[in-house]
Write an enzyme that holds these catalytic residues in place. Sequence first.
Site, PDB file in Angstrom:
ATOM      1  N   LYS A 146      17.519 -41.546 -46.704  1.00 46.96           N
ATOM      2  CA  LYS A 146      16.948 -43.341 -46.171  1.00 46.96           C
ATOM      3  C   LYS A 146      17.952 -44.219 -47.408  1.00 46.96           C
ATOM      4  O   LYS A 146      17.079 -44.338 -48.541  1.00 46.96           O
ATOM      5  CB  LYS A 146      15.708 -42.948 -46.428  1.00 46.96           C
ATOM      6  CG  LYS A 146      15.174 -44.462 -45.119  1.00 46.96           C
ATOM      7  CD  LYS A 146      13.941 -44.198 -45.064  1.00 46.96           C
ATOM      8  CE  LYS A 146      13.152 -45.375 -44.093  1.00 46.96           C
ATOM      9  NZ  LYS A 146      14.137 -46.024 -42.665  1.00 46.96           N
ATOM     10  N   GLU A 178      20.018 -40.621 -33.188  1.00 49.13           N
ATOM     11  CA  GLU A 178      19.346 -41.411 -33.010  1.00 49.13           C
ATOM     12  C   GLU A 178      19.433 -43.025 -32.781  1.00 49.13           C
ATOM     13  O   GLU A 178      21.318 -42.831 -32.294  1.00 49.13           O
ATOM     14  CB  GLU A 178      19.052 -41.952 -34.112  1.00 49.13           C
ATOM     15  CG  GLU A 178      19.362 -41.817 -35.411  1.00 49.13           C
ATOM     16  CD  GLU A 178      19.372 -41.588 -36.728  1.00 49.13           C
ATOM     17  OE1 GLU A 178      17.757 -41.594 -36.796  1.00 49.13           O
ATOM     18  OE2 GLU A 178      19.918 -41.336 -37.839  1.00 49.13           O
ATOM     19  N   LEU A 202      17.790 -39.366 -39.025  1.00 50.04           N
ATOM     20  CA  LEU A 202      16.645 -39.818 -40.463  1.00 50.04           C
ATOM     21  C   LEU A 202      15.757 -39.006 -39.707  1.00 50.04           C
ATOM     22  O   LEU A 202      15.491 -38.883 -38.868  1.00 50.04           O
ATOM     23  CB  LEU A 202      16.936 -41.348 -40.823  1.00 50.04           C
ATOM     24  CG  LEU A 202      15.538 -41.019 -41.470  1.00 50.04           C
ATOM     25  CD1 LEU A 202      15.290 -40.643 -42.292  1.00 50.04           C
ATOM     26  CD2 LEU A 202      14.595 -42.780 -41.065  1.00 50.04           C
TER      27      LEU A 202
HETATM   28  N1  PDD Z   1      14.092 -47.611 -39.745  1.00 46.26           N
HETATM   29  N2  PDD Z   1      16.457 -43.632 -37.876  1.00 46.26           N
HETATM   30  C1  PDD Z   1      16.629 -44.404 -38.453  1.00 46.26           C
HETATM   31  C2  PDD Z   1      18.537 -44.482 -38.751  1.00 46.26           C
HETATM   32  C3  PDD Z   1      15.870 -45.536 -39.035  1.00 46.26           C
HETATM   33  O1  PDD Z   1      16.553 -46.709 -40.301  1.00 46.26           O
HETATM   34  C4  PDD Z   1      14.548 -45.398 -38.943  1.00 46.26           C
HETATM   35  C5  PDD Z   1      13.301 -46.000 -39.563  1.00 46.26           C
HETATM   36  C6  PDD Z   1      13.851 -44.557 -38.104  1.00 46.26           C
HETATM   37  C7  PDD Z   1      12.324 -44.271 -37.639  1.00 46.26           C
HETATM   38  O2  PDD Z   1      12.048 -43.556 -38.628  1.00 46.26           O
HETATM   39  P1  PDD Z   1      10.723 -43.752 -39.449  1.00 46.26           P
HETATM   40  O3  PDD Z   1       9.768 -43.529 -37.783  1.00 46.26           O
HETATM   41  O4  PDD Z   1       9.959 -42.880 -40.307  1.00 46.26           O
HETATM   42  O5  PDD Z   1      10.502 -45.275 -39.525  1.00 46.26           O
HETATM   43  C8  PDD Z   1      15.026 -43.979 -37.881  1.00 46.26           C
HETATM   44  C9  PDD Z   1      13.157 -48.499 -40.776  1.00 46.26           C
HETATM   45  C10 PDD Z   1      11.696 -49.128 -39.892  1.00 46.26           C
HETATM   46  C11 PDD Z   1      14.337 -49.474 -41.584  1.00 46.26           C
HETATM   47  O6  PDD Z   1      15.179 -49.462 -41.665  1.00 46.26           O
HETATM   48  O7  PDD Z   1      13.350 -50.682 -41.470  1.00 46.26           O
END
Ligand code: PDD
Length: 279
Positions: A146, A178, A202
Amino acid sequence: MTSIYWYDNAFLPEEEVRISPHDRGYNFGDGIYEVFRVYGGNLFEAEAHFERLRLSAAGLKLALPWGLDGLRAAMIELVERNELKEGIVYLQITRGTAPRNHLFPAGAAPVALAYTREVARPVQAMEQGIPVVTLEDIRWLHCNYKTLNLLANVLAKQEAADRGAADAVLHRGGIVTESSASNVMIVKDGVLLTHPPDNLILHGITRAVTLRLARVAEIPSDERPFTLDELYAADEAFVTGTTVEITPIVAVDGRKVGSGEPGPITLRLQREFAAAIGR
Ligand code: PDD
């Protein structure tokens, strides 16, 4: 109420945060982040977020001098100081401040910044669903970290908005990975499908929670790659993410998904999710 930030190991008002022009996050996007959901004043799935932060740090060879316990204590204190009940915590860690040079700087200490924000659950989108467009996934090959480098995600999200959609579902040569900021799942013939947790996506915390809820609800699931054609032909589709929770996808590239309404398995998982967060 003034918003309290955690910056460079101190709690201070937003106005007192001074980011260096030589911060590597600013110059190179050289850092990592997490977005935590706060429900009822508690960090949701904190353990999983800190474990992912650890993996992102390891992937970037970034030290975490606070330790995960130190970071967790700071995030809990930040939520308390801001009296946050419903919202998010944003935490980012960069490789530190040093004269611009691609090489890792010797002796620079990582810089952490965190703040909270009140965010309501996206009730309308969760009830009505969202339209998405599909775009080629042009990101690098370590999407499991991330990192702050979100340029391809930013461009994809903007392109989706410019085309009147709520999000962009990304694909690599026709395989759905995704979306710009969430994971994507489809339902076909009663089976939940989502991309396997490898380097191309991710490993979403909400994705993992949703798969766990599906298992308990005896909804069969398969973490296998699926194609754009399978997305178009899906009975149901939805995205999962910290802020979007489980949001139905009701149209892809202008074509209806299933009936064009949120489907029964999506609704069931939404109910299970609401129960899991005490709603
Ligand atoms: N985004 N895929 C991507 C590319 C993401 O940026 C995110 C989360 C997810 C979902 O992951 P999680 O369920 O752990 O939030 C999948 C965050 C919220 C953001 O960048 O704001």
